[in-house]
Design a protein around this motif. Structure first.
Motif, PDB file in Angstrom:
ATOM      1  N   ARG A 242      -1.730   0.904  -5.492  1.00  0.00           N
ATOM      2  CA  ARG A 242      -1.638   2.246  -5.575  1.00  0.00           C
ATOM      3  C   ARG A 242      -0.444   2.802  -4.604  1.00  0.00           C
ATOM      4  NH1 ARG A 242      -7.315   5.152  -5.238  1.00  0.00           N
ATOM      5  NH2 ARG A 242      -6.689   6.638  -6.746  1.00  0.00           N
ATOM      6  N   HIS A 243      -0.832   3.284  -3.509  1.00  0.00           N
ATOM      7  CA  HIS A 243       0.076   4.226  -2.824  1.00  0.00           C
ATOM      8  C   HIS A 243       0.591   3.545  -1.639  1.00  0.00           C
ATOM      9  CE1 HIS A 243       2.756   7.861  -2.585  1.00  0.00           C
ATOM     10  NE2 HIS A 243       2.294   7.981  -1.281  1.00  0.00           N
ATOM     11  N   ALA A 244      -0.253   2.616  -1.181  1.00  0.00           N
ATOM     12  CA  ALA A 244       0.137   1.891   0.154  1.00  0.00           C
ATOM     13  C   ALA A 244       0.431   0.386   0.017  1.00  0.00           C
ATOM     14  CB  ALA A 244      -1.045   2.012   1.178  1.00  0.00           C
ATOM     15  N   PRO A 245       1.434  -0.064  -0.433  1.00  0.00           N
ATOM     16  CA  PRO A 245       1.822  -1.484  -0.668  1.00  0.00           C
ATOM     17  C   PRO A 245       1.516  -2.244   0.379  1.00  0.00           C
ATOM     18  CG  PRO A 245       3.510  -0.212  -1.671  1.00  0.00           C
ATOM     19  CD  PRO A 245       2.678   0.723  -0.777  1.00  0.00           C
ATOM     20  N   GLN A 246       1.961  -1.856   1.656  1.00  0.00           N
ATOM     21  CA  GLN A 246       1.728  -2.536   2.796  1.00  0.00           C
ATOM     22  C   GLN A 246       0.559  -3.048   3.162  1.00  0.00           C
ATOM     23  OE1 GLN A 246       2.498   0.772   2.702  1.00  0.00           O
ATOM     24  NE2 GLN A 246       1.968   1.799   4.437  1.00  0.00           N
ATOM     25  N   PHE A 247      -0.825  -2.254   2.762  1.00  0.00           N
ATOM     26  CA  PHE A 247      -1.946  -2.720   2.869  1.00  0.00           C
ATOM     27  C   PHE A 247      -2.798  -2.995   1.678  1.00  0.00           C
ATOM     28  CE2 PHE A 247      -1.205   1.359   5.637  1.00  0.00           C
ATOM     29  CZ  PHE A 247      -1.053   0.604   6.821  1.00  0.00           C
ATOM     30  N   GLU A 248      -2.459  -2.639   0.335  1.00  0.00           N
ATOM     31  CA  GLU A 248      -3.006  -3.125  -0.518  1.00  0.00           C
ATOM     32  C   GLU A 248      -2.483  -4.348  -1.190  1.00  0.00           C
ATOM     33  OE1 GLU A 248      -2.757   0.294  -3.109  1.00  0.00           O
ATOM     34  OE2 GLU A 248      -3.340   1.502  -1.480  1.00  0.00           O
ATOM     35  N   GLN A 249      -1.213  -4.808  -0.840  1.00  0.00           N
ATOM     36  CA  GLN A 249      -0.636  -6.006  -1.440  1.00  0.00           C
ATOM     37  C   GLN A 249       0.170  -6.530  -0.127  1.00  0.00           C
ATOM     38  OE1 GLN A 249      -1.008  -7.921  -3.792  1.00  0.00           O
ATOM     39  NE2 GLN A 249      -1.641  -6.607  -5.890  1.00  0.00           N
ATOM     40  N   PRO A 250      -0.334  -6.690   1.016  1.00  0.00           N
ATOM     41  CA  PRO A 250       0.331  -6.925   2.042  1.00  0.00           C
ATOM     42  C   PRO A 250       1.186  -8.023   2.252  1.00  0.00           C
ATOM     43  CG  PRO A 250      -2.139  -7.427   2.269  1.00  0.00           C
ATOM     44  CD  PRO A 250      -1.943  -6.823   1.328  1.00  0.00           C
ATOM     45  N   GLU A 251       0.630  -9.395   1.676  1.00  0.00           N
ATOM     46  CA  GLU A 251       1.541 -10.513   1.671  1.00  0.00           C
ATOM     47  C   GLU A 251       2.940 -10.387   0.997  1.00  0.00           C
ATOM     48  OE1 GLU A 251      -0.619 -14.049   0.909  1.00  0.00           O
ATOM     49  OE2 GLU A 251      -2.100 -13.734   2.266  1.00  0.00           O
ATOM     50  N   ALA A 252       2.676  -9.806  -0.239  1.00  0.00           N
ATOM     51  CA  ALA A 252       3.885  -9.629  -1.179  1.00  0.00           C
ATOM     52  C   ALA A 252       4.660  -8.690  -0.480  1.00  0.00           C
ATOM     53  CB  ALA A 252       3.534  -9.243  -2.513  1.00  0.00           C
ATOM     54  N   THR A 253       4.448  -7.699   0.183  1.00  0.00           N
ATOM     55  CA  THR A 253       5.123  -6.583   0.577  1.00  0.00           C
ATOM     56  C   THR A 253       5.649  -7.225   2.043  1.00  0.00           C
ATOM     57  OG1 THR A 253       3.704  -4.822  -0.058  1.00  0.00           O
ATOM     58  CG2 THR A 253       4.945  -4.386   1.727  1.00  0.00           C
TER      59      THR A 253
END
Length: 269
Positions: A242-253
């Motif tokens: 959603r709106h927080a890639p650094q927390f919702e997809q941390p590895e990819a980000t």
């Protein structure tokens, strides 16, 4: 202007535009390595980056500097309502002072949501060759009808007291933090807001990281930046995010940011 000390403690403060701003730094100081400057979202602050600064410092070898804008975290409060051009003012009046106080020499601006807008404005407004790249998380450069429902849901959660109690753990002036954000983005007049003209004047390449399920803004934001920017733009559209890639997809980000920083800064480190 008092310089920020990287050696005494990770946590400290600087003064910009007459306000005391809390700050934190991790990794090597600017005279030893490039610096990643973190610009938080509309309800964020230093603490709400969680472990992102430490992980970025470890993954890139860069120093990482974060600060809470006035009205957020443990920084000084501001009068409300915020003016319609408050993001432009942050880029023009505050960020240059912050970069001076931390001793910024060369590096990358990493912004999340409202922070990404500030980075985008700065990159088009100021001829600063020290900024060698932009990373924009959940970027937005124009307003969309799409996000009003999500913002209204957040407003209701705040009015019920649940969200206010959670945010009060991180913001000394919680009404200032929340109402300053929601008052701007809840106003139907915001639909005329755009910073696309700044993007058209960029001098640095950018990495855009957006969630395909963002409940505030659509991927039309990234597509617009790709179309307008005169500099190279890479995009990563993440599923199940959603709106927080650094927390919702941390590895990819984290991997994407580290690779971008290595490309932009690695040869000279």
């Amino acid at each position: 202007m008092k310089a920020f000390s990287w050696t005494d403690s990770p946590h400290g403060a600087i003064v910009a535009d007459g306000k005391r701003l809390e700050a934190a730094a991790y990794g090597p100081p600017p005279d030893e390595a490039p610096t990643i400057v973190l610009l938080h979202e509309g309800l964020g602050c230093v603490a709400l980056w969680r472990d992102v600064p430490e992980k970025l410092a470890e993954a890139t070898g860069c120093g990482v500097f974060a600060y809470s804008r006035a009205g957020y975290g443990r920084s000084d409060p501001i009068p409300l309502p915020r003016p319609p051009d408050y993001l432009v003012r942050e880029a023009r009046d505050v960020l240059p002072v912050v970069l001076g106080a931390l001793g910024f020499r060369r590096g990358v601006l990493v912004g999340h949501s409202d922070g990404s807008s500030i980075a985008a404005i700065y990159a088009g407004e100021t001829q600063d060759d020290r900024v060698q790249g932009l990373v924009l998380l959940a970027p937005h450069v124009f307003a969309e009808n799409y996000g009003f429902e999500g913002i209204e849901e957040v407003n209701r959660a705040y009015e019920s007291g649940e969200l206010k109690a959670r945010l009060a753990k991180y913001h000394a002036h919680v009404d200032c933090a929340f109402l300053g954000w929601s008052g701007f983005w809840s106003d139907p007049g915001v639909l005329g807001w755009t910073i696309e003209d700044f993007v058209a004047r960029w001098r640095a390449p950018a990495l855009l990281i957006a969630g395909r399920d963002d409940h505030y803004f659509t991927l039309a934001q990234s597509r617009a930046i790709e179309r307008i920017a005169p500099t190279p733009v890479e995009s990563l559209d993440l599923p199940d995010c959603r709106h927080a890639p650094q927390f919702e997809q941390p590895e990819a980000t984290l991997d994407a940011i580290a690779a971008f920083c290595k490309k932009r800064l690695g040869e000279e480190r």
